[in-house]
Design an enzyme around this catalytic site. Structure first.
Site, PDB file in Angstrom:
ATOM      1  N   CYS A   2       0.928  -1.279  -0.022  1.00 53.67           N
ATOM      2  CA  CYS A   2       0.133  -0.153   0.120  1.00 53.67           C
ATOM      3  C   CYS A   2       1.092   1.213   0.298  1.00 53.67           C
ATOM      4  O   CYS A   2       2.187   1.225   0.075  1.00 53.67           O
ATOM      5  CB  CYS A   2      -1.057  -0.430   0.684  1.00 53.67           C
ATOM      6  SG  CYS A   2      -1.885  -1.355   1.445  1.00 53.67           S
ATOM      7  N   ARG A  27       1.229   2.088  -6.110  1.00 57.58           N
ATOM      8  CA  ARG A  27       1.260   0.258  -4.834  1.00 57.58           C
ATOM      9  C   ARG A  27       0.405   0.247  -4.536  1.00 57.58           C
ATOM     10  O   ARG A  27       0.148  -0.723  -3.876  1.00 57.58           O
ATOM     11  CB  ARG A  27       1.870   1.360  -3.690  1.00 57.58           C
ATOM     12  CG  ARG A  27       3.603   1.944  -3.990  1.00 57.58           C
ATOM     13  CD  ARG A  27       3.675   2.977  -2.475  1.00 57.58           C
ATOM     14  NE  ARG A  27       4.048   1.457  -1.146  1.00 57.58           N
ATOM     15  CZ  ARG A  27       5.630   0.781  -1.587  1.00 57.58           C
ATOM     16  NH1 ARG A  27       6.265   1.206  -1.694  1.00 57.58           N
ATOM     17  NH2 ARG A  27       5.494   0.622  -0.687  1.00 57.58           N
ATOM     18  N   TRP A  75      -4.061  -1.591  -1.550  1.00 58.22           N
ATOM     19  CA  TRP A  75      -3.822  -2.705  -2.011  1.00 58.22           C
ATOM     20  C   TRP A  75      -3.627  -3.673  -0.716  1.00 58.22           C
ATOM     21  O   TRP A  75      -3.540  -4.830  -0.760  1.00 58.22           O
ATOM     22  CB  TRP A  75      -2.361  -3.129  -2.856  1.00 58.22           C
ATOM     23  CG  TRP A  75      -2.040  -4.788  -3.073  1.00 58.22           C
ATOM     24  CD1 TRP A  75      -1.793  -5.587  -2.435  1.00 58.22           C
ATOM     25  CD2 TRP A  75      -3.057  -4.886  -4.660  1.00 58.22           C
ATOM     26  NE1 TRP A  75      -1.544  -6.652  -4.061  1.00 58.22           N
ATOM     27  CE2 TRP A  75      -1.789  -6.103  -4.818  1.00 58.22           C
ATOM     28  CE3 TRP A  75      -3.629  -3.934  -6.306  1.00 58.22           C
ATOM     29  CZ2 TRP A  75      -2.612  -6.607  -6.202  1.00 58.22           C
ATOM     30  CZ3 TRP A  75      -3.735  -5.017  -6.350  1.00 58.22           C
ATOM     31  CH2 TRP A  75      -2.761  -5.844  -6.964  1.00 58.22           C
ATOM     32  N   ASN A 101       1.061  -0.034   5.991  1.00 60.52           N
ATOM     33  CA  ASN A 101       1.327  -0.942   5.137  1.00 60.52           C
ATOM     34  C   ASN A 101       2.232  -1.834   5.491  1.00 60.52           C
ATOM     35  O   ASN A 101       2.542  -1.910   6.362  1.00 60.52           O
ATOM     36  CB  ASN A 101       2.237  -0.575   3.797  1.00 60.52           C
ATOM     37  CG  ASN A 101       3.470  -1.101   2.521  1.00 60.52           C
ATOM     38  OD1 ASN A 101       2.702  -1.796   2.159  1.00 60.52           O
ATOM     39  ND2 ASN A 101       4.272  -0.522   2.932  1.00 60.52           N
ATOM     40  N   GLY A 102       1.788  -2.879   4.631  1.00 57.60           N
ATOM     41  CA  GLY A 102       2.954  -4.224   5.496  1.00 57.60           C
ATOM     42  C   GLY A 102       1.319  -5.398   5.426  1.00 57.60           C
ATOM     43  O   GLY A 102      -0.017  -5.982   5.598  1.00 57.60           O
ATOM     44  N   GLU A 483       8.320 -20.661 -19.081  1.00 53.47           N
ATOM     45  CA  GLU A 483       8.903 -19.116 -18.590  1.00 53.47           C
ATOM     46  C   GLU A 483      10.000 -18.188 -18.431  1.00 53.47           C
ATOM     47  O   GLU A 483       9.131 -17.454 -19.390  1.00 53.47           O
ATOM     48  CB  GLU A 483       8.498 -19.448 -16.712  1.00 53.47           C
ATOM     49  CG  GLU A 483       8.767 -17.718 -16.547  1.00 53.47           C
ATOM     50  CD  GLU A 483       7.070 -16.703 -17.114  1.00 53.47           C
ATOM     51  OE1 GLU A 483       7.025 -17.516 -17.773  1.00 53.47           O
ATOM     52  OE2 GLU A 483       7.132 -15.819 -15.874  1.00 53.47           O
ATOM     53  N   LYS A 487       9.478 -14.852 -20.710  1.00 49.55           N
ATOM     54  CA  LYS A 487       9.491 -13.852 -20.753  1.00 49.55           C
ATOM     55  C   LYS A 487      10.905 -13.278 -21.831  1.00 49.55           C
ATOM     56  O   LYS A 487      11.089 -11.961 -21.893  1.00 49.55           O
ATOM     57  CB  LYS A 487      10.912 -14.097 -19.344  1.00 49.55           C
ATOM     58  CG  LYS A 487      10.142 -14.466 -17.946  1.00 49.55           C
ATOM     59  CD  LYS A 487       9.501 -12.980 -17.696  1.00 49.55           C
ATOM     60  CE  LYS A 487       7.724 -13.025 -18.056  1.00 49.55           C
ATOM     61  NZ  LYS A 487       7.328 -13.626 -17.577  1.00 49.55           N
ATOM     62  N   GLU A 490       8.330 -12.355 -25.332  1.00 54.20           N
ATOM     63  CA  GLU A 490       6.949 -11.629 -25.276  1.00 54.20           C
ATOM     64  C   GLU A 490       7.644  -9.652 -24.897  1.00 54.20           C
ATOM     65  O   GLU A 490       7.393  -9.100 -25.111  1.00 54.20           O
ATOM     66  CB  GLU A 490       6.141 -11.924 -23.663  1.00 54.20           C
ATOM     67  CG  GLU A 490       6.675 -11.944 -22.504  1.00 54.20           C
ATOM     68  CD  GLU A 490       5.996 -11.886 -21.226  1.00 54.20           C
ATOM     69  OE1 GLU A 490       4.902 -11.529 -21.668  1.00 54.20           O
ATOM     70  OE2 GLU A 490       6.437 -12.593 -20.498  1.00 54.20           O
ATOM     71  N   HIS A 506      13.758 -34.503 -32.156  1.00 52.86           N
ATOM     72  CA  HIS A 506      11.989 -34.963 -32.707  1.00 52.86           C
ATOM     73  C   HIS A 506      11.480 -34.117 -34.582  1.00 52.86           C
ATOM     74  O   HIS A 506      10.504 -33.592 -34.233  1.00 52.86           O
ATOM     75  CB  HIS A 506      10.945 -35.121 -31.983  1.00 52.86           C
ATOM     76  CG  HIS A 506      11.349 -36.213 -31.400  1.00 52.86           C
ATOM     77  ND1 HIS A 506      11.289 -37.542 -31.531  1.00 52.86           N
ATOM     78  CD2 HIS A 506      11.702 -36.783 -30.128  1.00 52.86           C
ATOM     79  CE1 HIS A 506      12.127 -38.525 -30.810  1.00 52.86           C
ATOM     80  NE2 HIS A 506      12.607 -38.345 -29.582  1.00 52.86           N
ATOM     81  N   LYS A 605      -2.032  -5.901 -19.796  1.00 54.97           N
ATOM     82  CA  LYS A 605      -1.697  -6.600 -18.281  1.00 54.97           C
ATOM     83  C   LYS A 605      -2.593  -7.644 -17.924  1.00 54.97           C
ATOM     84  O   LYS A 605      -2.962  -8.930 -17.163  1.00 54.97           O
ATOM     85  CB  LYS A 605      -1.218  -5.680 -17.356  1.00 54.97           C
ATOM     86  CG  LYS A 605      -1.029  -6.669 -15.662  1.00 54.97           C
ATOM     87  CD  LYS A 605       0.435  -6.940 -16.072  1.00 54.97           C
ATOM     88  CE  LYS A 605       1.106  -7.170 -14.189  1.00 54.97           C
ATOM     89  NZ  LYS A 605       1.443  -8.373 -14.565  1.00 54.97           N
TER      90      LYS A 605
HETATM   91  C1  F6R Z   1       3.672 -12.984 -18.938  1.00 58.63           C
HETATM   92  C2  F6R Z   1       1.694 -12.697 -18.224  1.00 58.63           C
HETATM   93  C3  F6R Z   1       1.278 -13.581 -18.744  1.00 58.63           C
HETATM   94  C4  F6R Z   1      -0.257 -13.759 -17.749  1.00 58.63           C
HETATM   95  C5  F6R Z   1      -1.736 -14.140 -18.216  1.00 58.63           C
HETATM   96  C6  F6R Z   1      -2.543 -14.462 -17.385  1.00 58.63           C
HETATM   97  O1  F6R Z   1       4.943 -12.252 -18.624  1.00 58.63           O
HETATM   98  O2  F6R Z   1       1.802 -12.122 -17.087  1.00 58.63           O
HETATM   99  O3  F6R Z   1       1.201 -14.859 -19.839  1.00 58.63           O
HETATM  100  O4  F6R Z   1       0.544 -14.447 -16.892  1.00 58.63           O
HETATM  101  O5  F6R Z   1      -1.444 -13.224 -19.693  1.00 58.63           O
HETATM  102  O6  F6R Z   1      -2.636 -13.847 -16.663  1.00 58.63           O
HETATM  103  P1  F6R Z   1      -3.484 -13.864 -15.061  1.00 58.63           P
HETATM  104  O7  F6R Z   1      -2.398 -14.704 -14.350  1.00 58.63           O
HETATM  105  O8  F6R Z   1      -4.056 -12.672 -14.424  1.00 58.63           O
HETATM  106  O9  F6R Z   1      -4.532 -14.622 -15.091  1.00 58.63           O
END
Ligand code: F6R
Length: 610
Positions: A2, A27, A75, A101-102, A483, A487, A490, A506, A605
């Site tokens: 927060c 935050r 948050w 916060n915390g 993963e 990273k 993307e 294969h 996001k």
């Molecule tokens: C990659 C990333 C996405 C999310 C995916 C699911 O860095 O952030 O692949 O993991 O869009 O999103 P959530 O977790 O919000 O359902």
């Protein structure tokens, strides 16, 4: 996480607080509030929703006048976002009002103790327990300093508080443990903030509070005390960053800041279910009886959350000896597969709003399967619709590419794996204790890896013009490869593929060209040799071998072009360490390519469309 603020001086506190909170909204933004101490009265305005809602309600602060106050942007961690749970929170007679916060880890115990002394509670927050504990001591000790010192000795967790005491006009008090709190000194005015960005427009003269230190603000005068109540001396510092950098904690991008917040995210997520030496999932609907009744687990998610689930599949299956299937939400929602009624569906999502994940969860529910959501955003749709929720404690994630939420998801899944294994009698008490200690050791090891990030920055320079990369691994290492590869692609737009190491020959092997990055993840001892052989197949076709392996792994030390060792841990939890250098590599390649790291092209996001 927060944002918290305090101000005392000659100007109207509300407008200063609202401006500062705007800079702290990154935050947390599910609710906001301020409290102003004026003429022996404390006036409070707070509500669920963005800061703008509060601003409009109080006419940009004009309706709450006074020159001393505190503010908060929330948050949620304990208690869903709501007007009641929004901060500030107060003692019953409004003698003490605070923002926080915390996490107060022992808030249940504190509530129970206070209830015996006649206190009642109106919110679901851990904060209210702390405010009332301070009030309890204040009623006995009569001074803010004694009340705060006494209370913080009794509060477990990591936290900072900013407080008003109704009978101490013009004063703001603060205290911190493990989370940042900064005091600012202006001309005839002083400030408190959880982040320097909030006050940089008003002053650059700041003090950084030490752990368990208490601060008292008066107009233009700041004093500090240790936990025994003795005055301490501090040196003032001049902040030289610009306000934009300060919001990112001095990092160039939110992604790098969030990479550095992973140790805390793991610690807090595991800490939220670890009480008195035991993992307790009863609040998540997982009583011992319910755990024993589960016949199989479906883990359902998208993107990185799916990758966290892929790790969890191996970990839970191996530790708890229960069948686990990892399912892509976008596929699962349209599959017509027979499902076991006694199964548990674990839905993983940072945002809690991903359309496919939500639809897949609804489908599981239609089939009569119990759903447990592992979600970061409190009060999100998936969290509200699931039968029960395990909140990850990553705090708001701003960078589009997830890092700390992924790490927190792993921590939540480890807690489940160990608990299931113990309750189902697969591991004994001693093994359970050992595994818990391994999980608790991860945050320190994550930070150790981050100390060595410089070598990855140098390595990244090599791949500025690269076009393709492979990430190889087996078992948990394959899940980490997925993963790491995501990273890379993307944020740097370097095309990369994760391949289960044994599958390379294969087909994909035909893509290997001279100098192509082939990253091998090697944390599973029993599979070192197998993955090493596949890496050598890549090398003999010209591949540039990057090996991310656990310390002590000697394989490929003479053949690899670059080896990055991560600290040793129990192999089940090695993904939490191996992923860190891969996140850093993706980040540094994107930076070297001068790309917009926090907002990669074409991505959002929260993916609320199918
Ligand atoms: C990659 C990333 C996405 C999310 C995916 C699911 O860095 O952030 O692949 O993991 O869009 O999103 P959530 O977790 O919000 O359902």
């Amino acid at each position: 996480m927060c944002g918290i603020l305090g101000y005392t001086g000659d100007r109207q506190a509300s407008s200063i607080l609202l401006a500062g909170l705007e800079r702290l909204e990154y935050r947390g933004y599910d609710s906001a509030g301020i409290a102003i101490l004026d003429n022996g009265n404390i006036k409070i305005a707070k509500n669920k929703g963005r800061l703008k809602v509060l601003e409009d309600r109080i006419n940009a602060g004009e309706e709450v006048s006074g020159t001393c106050g505190i503010g908060h942007t929330r948050w949620a961690t304990h208690g869903e976002p709501s007007d009641v749970n929004a901060h500030p929170l107060w003692s019953d007679d409004m003698a003490v009002v605070a923002v926080h916060n915390g996490i107060v880890e022992n808030y249940r115990e504190i509530r129970a103790m206070l209830a015996e002394h006649g206190y009642t509670f109106y919110s679901q927050t851990d904060t209210e327990a702390a405010v009332k504990l301070i009030d309890y001591h204040y009623k006995k000790e009569k001074t803010p300093l004694k009340a705060i010192t006494q209370a913080i000795k009794e509060i477990d967790g990591s936290y900072c508080f900013v407080l008003l005491f109704r009978d101490f006009p013009g004063e703001v008090w603060g205290a911190r443990k493990d989370l940042p709190l900064i005091a600012g000194q202006g001309k005839g005015e002083s400030f408190l903030a959880s982040d320097v960005s909030a006050i940089l427009h008003d002053t650059r003269q700041v003090y950084y509070l030490d752990n368990m230190e208490i601060v008292q603000l008066k107009k233009g005068n700041v004093r500090f005390f240790d936990v025994e109540g003795y005055a301490t001396h501090k040196e003032i510092s001049e902040v030289t960053w610009d306000a934009n950098a300060a919001e990112k904690g001095g990092f160039e991008h939110f992604m790098m800041k969030e990479i550095h917040e992973q140790a805390r995210a793991v610690k807090d997520t595991f800490g939220a279910v670890y009480h008195s030496g035991k993992i307790d999932l009863t609040e998540k609907g997982l009583t011992d009886e319910a755990i024993r009744a589960v016949s199989q687990i479906y883990i359902i998610a998208c993107g990185s959350a799916y990758h966290a689930g892929a790790v969890a599949q191996y970990v839970i299956e191996d530790l708890a000896k229960i069948p686990v299937r990892i399912e892509m939400a976008s596929e699962f929602r349209y599959r017509d597969m027979p499902m076991d009624r006694n199964a548990l569906a674990v839905i993983i999502s940072q945002s809690g709003e991903t359309a496919d994940t939500l639809a897949a969860m609804r489908r599981a529910k239609e089939n009569g399967i119990k759903t447990l959501a592992v979600v970061n955003v409190v009060g999100s749709t998936i969290a509200r619709e699931a039968d029960s929720v395990f909140y990850t404690m990553a705090g708001p994630e701003i960078a589009v590419a997830t890092t700390k939420a992924y790490s927190a998801q792993l921590a939540a899944c480890y807690a489940m794996a160990v608990k299931f294994a113990h309750v189902r009698g697969v591991i004994d008490d001693a093994e359970c204790t050992r595994l818990i200690a391994e999980i608790q050791g991860l945050p320190e090891k994550i930070d150790e890896i981050l100390d060595e990030k410089g070598s990855l920055e140098e390595l990244a320079g090599r791949f500025v013009n690269a076009r393709n990369a492979f990430y190889l691994g087996r078992n948990i290492d394959y899940a980490v490869a997925m993963e790491g590869s995501l990273k890379m692609k993307e944020i740097s737009y370097l095309h990369s593929e994760a391949i289960a190491a044994g599958e390379m020959k294969h087909g994909p092997i035909s893509l290997i060209e001279r100098g192509m990055l082939v990253a091998g993840i090697m944390t599973q001892k029993g599979l070192y040799q197998k993955t090493a052989s596949n890496m050598l197949e890549a090398k003999s076709r010209g591949g540039f071998l990057l090996v991310v392996s656990s310390r002590g792994c000697e394989y490929l030390k003479d053949d690899a072009d670059f080896v990055f060792h991560v600290p040793e841990t129990d192999e089940h939890f090695a993904a939490s360490l191996a992923v860190i250098p891969l996140q850093l590599l993706g980040y540094y390649v994107a930076v070297a390519r001068k790309l917009d790291v926090d907002k990669p092209r074409n991505l959002a996001k929260s993916v609320t469309v199918e």
